[in-house]
Design a protein around this motif. Structure first.
Motif, PDB file in Angstrom:
ATOM      1  N   THR A  31      -1.839   2.525  -0.933  1.00 31.41           N
ATOM      2  CA  THR A  31      -2.061   1.192  -1.486  1.00 31.41           C
ATOM      3  C   THR A  31      -2.802   0.277  -0.505  1.00 31.41           C
ATOM      4  N   ASP A  32      -2.695   0.566   0.769  1.00 33.67           N
ATOM      5  CA  ASP A  32      -3.407  -0.186   1.803  1.00 33.67           C
ATOM      6  C   ASP A  32      -4.793   0.451   1.972  1.00 33.67           C
ATOM      7  N   LEU A  33      -5.840  -0.291   1.603  1.00 33.16           N
ATOM      8  CA  LEU A  33      -7.195   0.247   1.633  1.00 33.16           C
ATOM      9  C   LEU A  33      -7.581   0.728   3.029  1.00 33.16           C
ATOM     10  N   GLU A  34      -7.212  -0.018   4.060  1.00 36.26           N
ATOM     11  CA  GLU A  34      -7.541   0.401   5.433  1.00 36.26           C
ATOM     12  C   GLU A  34      -6.901   1.741   5.772  1.00 36.26           C
ATOM     13  N   LYS A  35      -5.658   1.934   5.367  1.00 33.97           N
ATOM     14  CA  LYS A  35      -4.967   3.204   5.615  1.00 33.97           C
ATOM     15  C   LYS A  35      -5.626   4.331   4.818  1.00 33.97           C
ATOM     16  N   ARG A  36      -6.030   4.012   3.584  1.00 32.23           N
ATOM     17  CA  ARG A  36      -6.706   5.020   2.761  1.00 32.23           C
ATOM     18  C   ARG A  36      -8.021   5.446   3.413  1.00 32.23           C
ATOM     19  N   ILE A  37      -8.775   4.491   3.920  1.00 33.17           N
ATOM     20  CA  ILE A  37     -10.042   4.786   4.593  1.00 33.17           C
ATOM     21  C   ILE A  37      -9.789   5.593   5.864  1.00 33.17           C
ATOM     22  N   GLU A  38      -8.783   5.222   6.612  1.00 36.93           N
ATOM     23  CA  GLU A  38      -8.451   5.937   7.849  1.00 36.93           C
ATOM     24  C   GLU A  38      -8.102   7.398   7.556  1.00 36.93           C
ATOM     25  N   LEU A  39      -7.303   7.620   6.534  1.00 35.38           N
ATOM     26  CA  LEU A  39      -6.915   8.977   6.152  1.00 35.38           C
ATOM     27  C   LEU A  39      -8.129   9.748   5.620  1.00 35.38           C
ATOM     28  N   TRP A  40      -8.968   9.083   4.849  1.00 39.07           N
ATOM     29  CA  TRP A  40     -10.194   9.708   4.346  1.00 39.07           C
ATOM     30  C   TRP A  40     -11.095  10.142   5.501  1.00 39.07           C
ATOM     31  N   GLU A  41     -11.222   9.302   6.507  1.00 43.80           N
ATOM     32  CA  GLU A  41     -12.061   9.647   7.659  1.00 43.80           C
ATOM     33  C   GLU A  41     -11.508  10.863   8.407  1.00 43.80           C
ATOM     34  N   LYS A  42     -10.201  10.954   8.524  1.00 38.08           N
ATOM     35  CA  LYS A  42      -9.587  12.124   9.161  1.00 38.08           C
ATOM     36  C   LYS A  42      -9.903  13.385   8.356  1.00 38.08           C
ATOM     37  N   LEU A  43      -9.723  13.311   7.041  1.00 37.03           N
ATOM     38  CA  LEU A  43     -10.009  14.471   6.202  1.00 37.03           C
ATOM     39  C   LEU A  43     -11.500  14.804   6.186  1.00 37.03           C
ATOM     40  N   ASN A  46      -5.746   6.152 -15.405  1.00 37.19           N
ATOM     41  CA  ASN A  46      -5.041   4.869 -15.476  1.00 37.19           C
ATOM     42  C   ASN A  46      -5.794   3.754 -14.736  1.00 37.19           C
ATOM     43  N   GLN A  47      -7.049   4.037 -14.348  1.00 40.79           N
ATOM     44  CA  GLN A  47      -7.946   3.093 -13.665  1.00 40.79           C
ATOM     45  C   GLN A  47      -7.599   2.858 -12.198  1.00 40.79           C
ATOM     46  N   LYS A  48      -6.678   3.603 -11.657  1.00 41.02           N
ATOM     47  CA  LYS A  48      -6.335   3.492 -10.240  1.00 41.02           C
ATOM     48  C   LYS A  48      -7.440   4.141  -9.408  1.00 41.02           C
ATOM     49  N   GLU A  49      -7.872   3.446  -8.358  1.00 34.14           N
ATOM     50  CA  GLU A  49      -8.908   3.954  -7.473  1.00 34.14           C
ATOM     51  C   GLU A  49      -8.261   4.720  -6.322  1.00 34.14           C
ATOM     52  N   ILE A  50      -8.727   5.948  -6.124  1.00 39.91           N
ATOM     53  CA  ILE A  50      -8.207   6.785  -5.051  1.00 39.91           C
ATOM     54  C   ILE A  50      -9.376   7.487  -4.366  1.00 39.91           C
ATOM     55  N   SER A  51      -9.076   8.271  -3.357  1.00 39.83           N
ATOM     56  CA  SER A  51     -10.030   9.202  -2.769  1.00 39.83           C
ATOM     57  C   SER A  51      -9.477  10.594  -3.055  1.00 39.83           C
ATOM     58  N   ARG A  52     -10.364  11.556  -3.305  1.00 39.42           N
ATOM     59  CA  ARG A  52      -9.897  12.873  -3.744  1.00 39.42           C
ATOM     60  C   ARG A  52     -10.773  13.986  -3.177  1.00 39.42           C
TER      61      ARG A  52
END
Length: 142
Positions: free
Chosen positions: A56-68, A93-99
């Protein structure tokens, strides 16, 4: 054409059969990384296995995406050649994620003739995803 009840029954029958054919405990939501989940999906046109970042925290999502993303070459060379990286993915459901995912086209949950192929695809690719995750978990876990 199937009624809602018939379609629901087919979905239930497929997942029950999958569980019986490949009985094991999958990691799925038990990654120990907040917002990182493994998922199976199967609908009328395709099946797939995904590693979703739903933090839910965009910064955390970006950080995890960069690691992957830093492990992309390893994942594609050593585990899942056809893995697709999508930093911006919108769920139904219109939720934005990285996949990160892999799909099998031309199969249908409404066609029992495609079930065995789909089960084998899901099992094989989830095992590869989980092996990758386990091998590089120390990089992904905070």
């Amino acid at each position: 054409m199937f009624s809602k009840e018939e379609a629901k029954k087919l979905r239930q029958d497929f997942w029950i059969a999958f569980g019986k054919s490949f009985p094991r405990k999958w990691i799925l939501y038990n990654t120990k990384v907040k917002g990182l989940y493994f998922k199976f999906y199967f609908d009328k046109k395709k099946a797939g296995v995904a590693l979703d970042i739903e933090h839910t925290d965009l910064e955390k999502r970006i950080e995890l995406w960069e690691k992957l993303s830093s492990l992309k070459t390893i994942l594609k060379n050593d585990y899942i050649t056809d893995a697709i990286y999508n930093d911006y993915f919108v769920l139904a459901n219109q939720k934005e994620i990285s996949r990160i995912y892999i799909e099998l086209e031309g199969v249908s949950i409404h066609n029992k003739n495609t079930w065995q192929e789909t089960m084998e695809f899901l099992n094989t690719n989830m095992q590869k995803f989980e092996t990758f995750f386990t091998d590089y978990e120390d990089i992904l876990v905070d």
